[in-house]
Design a protein around this motif. Structure first.
Motif, PDB file in Angstrom:
ATOM      1  N   SER A   8      17.957  26.413 -56.371  1.00 58.02           N
ATOM      2  CA  SER A   8      18.974  26.339 -55.512  1.00 58.02           C
ATOM      3  C   SER A   8      18.948  25.367 -54.823  1.00 58.02           C
ATOM      4  CB  SER A   8      19.388  27.532 -54.741  1.00 58.02           C
ATOM      5  OG  SER A   8      19.542  28.585 -55.537  1.00 58.02           O
ATOM      6  N   THR A   9      17.819  24.432 -54.523  1.00 57.38           N
ATOM      7  CA  THR A   9      17.644  23.630 -53.666  1.00 57.38           C
ATOM      8  C   THR A   9      17.219  22.300 -54.289  1.00 57.38           C
ATOM      9  OG1 THR A   9      15.667  24.160 -52.870  1.00 57.38           O
ATOM     10  CG2 THR A   9      17.415  25.127 -51.793  1.00 57.38           C
ATOM     11  N   GLY A 109      23.228  16.931 -51.406  1.00 57.04           N
ATOM     12  CA  GLY A 109      23.772  16.979 -50.349  1.00 57.04           C
ATOM     13  C   GLY A 109      23.206  15.494 -49.481  1.00 57.04           C
ATOM     14  N   VAL A 110      23.653  15.929 -47.996  1.00 54.50           N
ATOM     15  CA  VAL A 110      23.191  14.679 -47.144  1.00 54.50           C
ATOM     16  C   VAL A 110      23.096  15.243 -46.034  1.00 54.50           C
ATOM     17  CG1 VAL A 110      25.631  14.036 -46.755  1.00 54.50           C
ATOM     18  CG2 VAL A 110      23.932  12.207 -46.758  1.00 54.50           C
ATOM     19  N   SER A 124      27.182  20.123 -51.787  1.00 52.60           N
ATOM     20  CA  SER A 124      27.892  20.746 -53.052  1.00 52.60           C
ATOM     21  C   SER A 124      26.891  21.594 -54.006  1.00 52.60           C
ATOM     22  CB  SER A 124      28.507  19.681 -53.956  1.00 52.60           C
ATOM     23  OG  SER A 124      27.673  18.558 -54.346  1.00 52.60           O
ATOM     24  N   SER A 125      25.509  21.405 -53.838  1.00 50.01           N
ATOM     25  CA  SER A 125      24.506  21.992 -54.548  1.00 50.01           C
ATOM     26  C   SER A 125      24.474  23.596 -53.831  1.00 50.01           C
ATOM     27  CB  SER A 125      23.076  21.616 -54.247  1.00 50.01           C
ATOM     28  OG  SER A 125      22.746  21.454 -52.884  1.00 50.01           O
ATOM     29  N   PRO A 126      24.199  24.447 -54.556  1.00 53.16           N
ATOM     30  CA  PRO A 126      24.086  25.801 -54.036  1.00 53.16           C
ATOM     31  C   PRO A 126      23.223  25.941 -52.787  1.00 53.16           C
ATOM     32  CG  PRO A 126      23.482  25.991 -56.215  1.00 53.16           C
ATOM     33  CD  PRO A 126      23.382  24.630 -55.955  1.00 53.16           C
ATOM     34  N   THR A 141      17.132  25.733 -38.258  1.00 50.34           N
ATOM     35  CA  THR A 141      16.913  25.580 -39.861  1.00 50.34           C
ATOM     36  C   THR A 141      18.083  26.244 -40.749  1.00 50.34           C
ATOM     37  OG1 THR A 141      15.602  27.243 -40.018  1.00 50.34           O
ATOM     38  CG2 THR A 141      14.481  25.211 -39.403  1.00 50.34           C
ATOM     39  N   LYS A 142      18.407  25.635 -41.857  1.00 54.64           N
ATOM     40  CA  LYS A 142      19.463  26.413 -42.520  1.00 54.64           C
ATOM     41  C   LYS A 142      19.174  26.104 -43.885  1.00 54.64           C
ATOM     42  CE  LYS A 142      23.058  25.963 -38.904  1.00 54.64           C
ATOM     43  NZ  LYS A 142      24.160  25.972 -38.599  1.00 54.64           N
ATOM     44  N   ILE A 143      20.072  26.973 -45.009  1.00 55.90           N
ATOM     45  CA  ILE A 143      19.643  26.543 -46.301  1.00 55.90           C
ATOM     46  C   ILE A 143      21.067  26.484 -46.980  1.00 55.90           C
ATOM     47  CG2 ILE A 143      18.612  27.445 -48.362  1.00 55.90           C
ATOM     48  CD1 ILE A 143      16.574  28.816 -46.866  1.00 55.90           C
TER      49      ILE A 143
END
Length: 152
Positions: A8-9, A109-110, A124-126, A141-143
């Motif tokens: 997912s990342t 992402g950015v 825009s990725s999960p 921190t975030k995901i």
């Protein structure tokens, strides 16, 4: 959002910084795509695709489908939207990452930081693993998108 797998990342490591003299810097490092073509050059080392910094405007480091970030000149486009269209960092990054790049066939992402210290991390990725230090010294921190700062 529930727990997501490692797929997912993305695997890129990036950093953006603003120093006490208001200079901006960005860095991006990645192993690239698994099973990539020999000799492939990804977006990470290309200024304006995966990495960009300009004092007074933005520092940005991207991760995702590199070819799409190259074709879309992703990080330079964020800077240009900020400079020429007078969009804020969140609006410019959202325009590129959520609206434009998926139309070119990729996601990612950015992390982006403007010259006043405003940070955003649209993707825009999960999921996209990222963290930042707040002015008061907290580490955040975030995901997943539900945890992301507002992009509006």
């Amino acid at each position: 959002a529930g727990a997501k797998g490692a797929d997912s990342t993305k695997g890129t490591v990036g950093a953006v910084a603003l120093d006490g003299r208001h200079h901006l810097a960005a860095a991006t490092s990645t192993g690239g795509m698994t099973n990539k073509m020999p000799g492939r050059i990804g977006d990470s080392p290309l200024i304006g695709a995966g990495t960009y910094a300009k004092d007074g405007t933005v520092a940005a480091s991207a991760t995702g489908h590199g070819e799409v970030f190259i074709r879309g000149a992703a990080t330079a486009t964020i800077a240009h939207l900020m400079e020429y269209s007078r969009l804020g960092v969140a609006q410019a990054a959202h325009q590129v990452l959520i609206k434009q790049l998926p139309q070119l066939g990729g996601d990612g992402g950015v992390i982006a930081l403007d010259g006043k210290g405003t940070f955003d991390a649209p993707h825009s990725s999960p999921g996209m693993l990222y963290g930042y230090l707040t002015r008061d010294g907290r580490i955040i921190t975030k995901i997943f998108p539900s945890e992301s700062p507002a992009n509006e």
